[in-house]
Design a protein around this motif. Structure first.
Motif, PDB file in Angstrom:
ATOM      1  N   ILE A   1       0.332  12.291  -2.381  1.00  0.00           N
ATOM      2  CA  ILE A   1      -0.765  11.824  -3.228  1.00  0.00           C
ATOM      3  C   ILE A   1      -0.811  12.702  -4.480  1.00  0.00           C
ATOM      4  O   ILE A   1      -0.762  13.935  -4.395  1.00  0.00           O
ATOM      5  N   ASN A   2      -0.885  12.072  -5.633  1.00  0.00           N
ATOM      6  CA  ASN A   2      -0.957  12.822  -6.885  1.00  0.00           C
ATOM      7  C   ASN A   2      -2.276  13.595  -6.982  1.00  0.00           C
ATOM      8  O   ASN A   2      -3.329  13.119  -6.543  1.00  0.00           O
TER       9      ASN A   2
ATOM     10  N   PRO B   1      -5.376   8.787  -5.736  1.00  0.00           N
ATOM     11  CA  PRO B   1      -4.600   7.949  -4.806  1.00  0.00           C
ATOM     12  C   PRO B   1      -3.857   6.805  -5.465  1.00  0.00           C
ATOM     13  O   PRO B   1      -2.844   6.349  -4.947  1.00  0.00           O
TER      14      PRO B   1
ATOM     15  N   LEU C   1       2.463  11.971   3.577  1.00  0.00           N
ATOM     16  CA  LEU C   1       1.906  11.038   2.593  1.00  0.00           C
ATOM     17  C   LEU C   1       1.717  11.770   1.261  1.00  0.00           C
ATOM     18  O   LEU C   1       0.884  12.673   1.158  1.00  0.00           O
TER      19      LEU C   1
ATOM     20  N   TYR D   1       0.805  -1.214   0.000  1.00  0.00           N
ATOM     21  CA  TYR D   1       0.000   0.000   0.000  1.00  0.00           C
ATOM     22  C   TYR D   1       0.845   1.274   0.000  1.00  0.00           C
ATOM     23  O   TYR D   1       0.327   2.356  -0.265  1.00  0.00           O
TER      24      TYR D   1
ATOM     25  N   THR E   1       1.112  17.446  -6.411  1.00  0.00           N
ATOM     26  CA  THR E   1       1.168  16.496  -5.304  1.00  0.00           C
ATOM     27  C   THR E   1       0.712  17.176  -4.030  1.00  0.00           C
ATOM     28  O   THR E   1       1.084  18.331  -3.781  1.00  0.00           O
TER      29      THR E   1
ATOM     30  N   ARG F   1      -1.800  19.871   5.484  1.00  0.00           N
ATOM     31  CA  ARG F   1      -1.638  19.506   4.078  1.00  0.00           C
ATOM     32  C   ARG F   1      -0.877  20.602   3.339  1.00  0.00           C
ATOM     33  O   ARG F   1      -1.220  21.789   3.469  1.00  0.00           O
TER      34      ARG F   1
ATOM     35  N   PRO G   1      -7.642  14.577  -5.824  1.00  0.00           N
ATOM     36  CA  PRO G   1      -6.540  13.640  -5.551  1.00  0.00           C
ATOM     37  C   PRO G   1      -6.712  12.361  -6.343  1.00  0.00           C
ATOM     38  O   PRO G   1      -7.835  11.901  -6.588  1.00  0.00           O
TER      39      PRO G   1
ATOM     40  N   LEU H   1      -8.255   8.484   2.221  1.00  0.00           N
ATOM     41  CA  LEU H   1      -7.181   9.440   2.489  1.00  0.00           C
ATOM     42  C   LEU H   1      -7.402  10.108   3.836  1.00  0.00           C
ATOM     43  O   LEU H   1      -8.517  10.525   4.158  1.00  0.00           O
TER      44      LEU H   1
ATOM     45  N   THR I   1      -4.272   1.993  -3.319  1.00  0.00           N
ATOM     46  CA  THR I   1      -4.664   2.676  -2.097  1.00  0.00           C
ATOM     47  C   THR I   1      -6.154   2.510  -1.886  1.00  0.00           C
ATOM     48  O   THR I   1      -6.962   3.273  -2.407  1.00  0.00           O
ATOM     49  N   SER I   2      -6.530   1.469  -1.123  1.00  0.00           N
ATOM     50  CA  SER I   2      -7.930   1.257  -0.801  1.00  0.00           C
ATOM     51  C   SER I   2      -8.320   1.980   0.477  1.00  0.00           C
ATOM     52  O   SER I   2      -9.500   2.137   0.774  1.00  0.00           O
TER      53      SER I   2
ATOM     54  N   THR J   1       5.265   4.009   6.679  1.00  0.00           N
ATOM     55  CA  THR J   1       5.431   4.296   5.258  1.00  0.00           C
ATOM     56  C   THR J   1       6.657   3.581   4.725  1.00  0.00           C
ATOM     57  O   THR J   1       7.653   3.392   5.445  1.00  0.00           O
TER      58      THR J   1
END
Length: 625
Positions: free
Chosen positions: A146-147, A256, A144, A35, A524, A270, A254, A264, A260-261, A533
């Motif tokens: 995230i695109n 994910p 974390l 993940y 991102t 952020r 985002p 977020l 990535t289940s 992580t």
């Protein structure tokens, strides 16, 4: 239950427990690697963040329980294997090493370097179990990534040019060159002031539509919802060129990824880093005296005079007619009004800084742009008088650029820097006209009866960053020109931000921005949270489970040895000191003394355990002949 089955079940249980514990470690690590990141719910995250001491205590307790269980099962398996081994000939030093392993300790015998190394290795690995489990199980703060993907308004192509033309027609503008667009003049002024001060490291934050920009806007609009500013609904005439504030649509989401289940996390904070479309300008200023192509001609006429006026009244008004020679047989006229004193002169404390914007596009009809010349820049002619006399007659060339901007969204502030510029093309002539119109309006509205906002900005920044008077630098205006260049750059960037905001405002398009007007936005979001992580700790996690892996393999080997040697098991416990003393006393061991040579000789003696055949109560060590 037979003795053999009980023996098999006991060792199978030891192996199973060890394998389950190790499988948990690898499963947990596998989940992290698969993940990318594992994090708890928001409530648990906040609890962990606010109570780090309690979190450390709980994790250490769990790690200790797991490591003690693993090491205990290992020592039991070694003890069981040793019970089978001592029925066969074994040297006393090997027996001593086996006893040390069954107790989780080591022997230090340089004469037997292999046994010493083995026991020291196992001893060290056992001591690393708790540290390994603690490292694996301890959640740590991390960001974390995230695109983010989406789109915004594209103002670079012909599609937007058509939209802008339609808006001009709707507003009734038939000659762009003669119309200056009054677009939140205070915003353009403040943007210019912030940009001018940035060159000399003066702090500045520019606010527009509820959004805070660091220094200047770089021609962008927010593409992140929580940074989008005002959420008010614009009125029916409050979008596009009529924009006066309100909700600007955000179309960025985002992405994910497939693995990535997990939902977020909101995270503790952020930060966003986005690549989006911007607009800036390259501005260059120089004295008109160095270029005879440009000139400023000025005439004034007193339009009001009151010789009896007191100090609190206006004694007179002077109408200035400023004609700028823009080159190529082109001239532009601009008028200003200033206040006079009782003597009919401009007061010494007053300031006059007229500016003329030229040349701009030549014509536009109601249906199309009928341009006789292609422009990619425009000129601004300026000169200061009285307290602004530090600015000689000057010309500034403003060349707008489309840019790719890296915008960083952090702590309620947007900071931007452009990466790559692209010059305007023929299709952007209407946009250039709009920008020139904004600059024209700024040049007019900034001059009041007694002072100029532009002039005061140049004077204040100069005074804040030098120890000399600005009037002492006549003829050497490098800093003044730098300030003026940055001022106009800030105005240009604000004009693009205003234009994007107006066309992206809620209600500007009934069904959202059309596909042919969309510009891709990528970036991102970095979500600050707590958990596990793999981005920078995967190697650490792999090292952390190595001790458990080694001990499990050794436990498995010892247990299998005991299973296959089931017929030779004894109740004798070599790790029990009393058992060893009793077996040694009962046996007939002719050993040497406690001298160094005697101890070395005794360590090489091979013995085996002999038991009485009746009930096994008699156990003794005998030399193997």
């Amino acid at each position: 239950m037979s003795r053999s089955f009980a023996h098999f079940l006991r060792h199978t249980t030891i192996i199973s427990i060890q394998v389950i514990i190790l499988a948990f470690a690898y499963g947990f690590l596998g989940a992290i690697l698969y993940y990318g990141s594992i994090y708890p719910s928001e409530r648990v995250s906040i609890l962990w963040k606010n109570h780090p001491e309690e979190l450390t205590m709980v994790v250490t307790l769990i790690a200790t329980v797991l490591s003690v269980t693993t090491s205990t099962l290992f020592t039991i398996s070694v003890k069981e294997a040793l019970r089978h081994r001592i029925s066969q000939p074994i040297s006393l030093v090997h027996l001593s090493a086996g006893v040390a392993l069954s107790k989780g300790t080591a022997i230090l015998r340089p004469e037997y370097i292999q046994l010493t190394t083995l026991t020291l290795f196992v001893f060290g690995v056992l001591r690393l179990l708790t540290a390994g489990w603690t490292t694996l199980l301890t959640p740590t703060p991390f960001s974390l990534p995230i695109n983010m993907q989406g789109y915004e308004l594209d103002i670079t192509g012909t599609a937007f040019a058509a939209e802008l033309l339609q808006e001009y027609e709707n507003q009734g503008f038939t000659d762009i060159r003669d119309d200056a667009f009054e677009v939140l003049d205070i915003g353009g002024m403040l943007s210019g002031i912030a940009a001018a001060g940035q060159t000399y490291c003066l702090p500045g934050t520019f606010n527009f539509n509820g959004v805070k920009y660091n220094i200047s806007t770089q021609g962008i609009v927010p593409t992140i919802e929580e940074y989008s500013g005002s959420h008010a609904i614009p009125g029916p005439n409050g979008t596009r060129l009529g924009f006066s504030g309100g909700n600007v649509a955000v179309n960025t989401r985002p992405m994910p990824g497939n693995r990535t289940s997990l939902p977020l996390p909101q995270g503790f904070s952020r930060n966003y880093s986005m690549l989006q479309q911007g607009l800036t300008a390259n501005v260059s200023c120089w004295p008109i005296s160095n270029n005879t192509q440009y000139a400023l001609n000025m005439n004034s006429t007193i339009v009001y005079s009151n010789a009896a006026a007191d100090n609190d009244s206006i004694a007179g008004l002077d109408l200035w007619s400023i004609v700028g020679n823009c080159g190529a047989n082109t001239s532009v006229k601009q008028e200003y009004v200033t206040m006079l004193n009782a003597s009919g002169d401009m007061a010494s404390s007053s300031g006059f800084l007229p500016s003329v914007v030229c040349p701009g596009p030549t014509a536009m009809t109601q249906t199309s742009t009928n341009l006789s010349q292609t422009y990619t820049s425009f000129m601004i002619l300026s000169q200061g008088f009285n307290k602004y006399r530090f600015l000689n007659a000057s010309v500034c060339e403003v060349t707008p650029w489309f840019t790719t901007v890296r915008a960083n969204y952090s702590n309620d502030l947007i900071s931007s820097e452009y990466i790559s510029p692209t010059p305007f093309g023929p299709e952007n002539i209407l946009l250039l006209s709009f920008i020139a119109g904004v600059a024209k309006f700024q040049s007019i509205s900034s001059q009041g009866l007694m002072s100029s906002t532009i002039g005061d900005t140049l004077y204040s920044i100069y005074s804040s960053t030098t120890t000399t008077s600005i009037d002492d630098n006549l003829g050497n205006q490098t800093q003044v020109y730098n300030e003026l260049e940055e001022y106009w750059r800030g105005v240009v960037e604000f004009s693009a931000t205003f234009l994007r905001s107006g066309f992206m405002a809620e209600g500007s398009y009934s069904s959202g921005i059309p596909a042919n007007l969309q510009s891709t936005v990528n970036g991102t979001v970095y979500i600050s949270t707590i958990g596990w992580t793999s981005s920078w700790r995967s190697a650490t996690y792999l090292l952390a489970i190595i001790p458990s892996t080694i001990i499990t393999i050794l436990t498995f080997a010892c247990a299998l040895y005991s299973i296959f040697k089931n017929s030779h098991r004894t109740t004798f416990d070599a790790s029990n000191t009393l058992h060893v003393i009793m077996a040694s006393a009962t046996g007939d061991l002719d050993l040497r003394g406690f001298s160094h040579e005697g101890i070395v000789a005794n360590e090489g003696v091979e013995v085996r355990l002999v038991e009485s055949k009746d009930n096994g109560e008699m156990k003794k060590f005998v030399k193997d002949v």
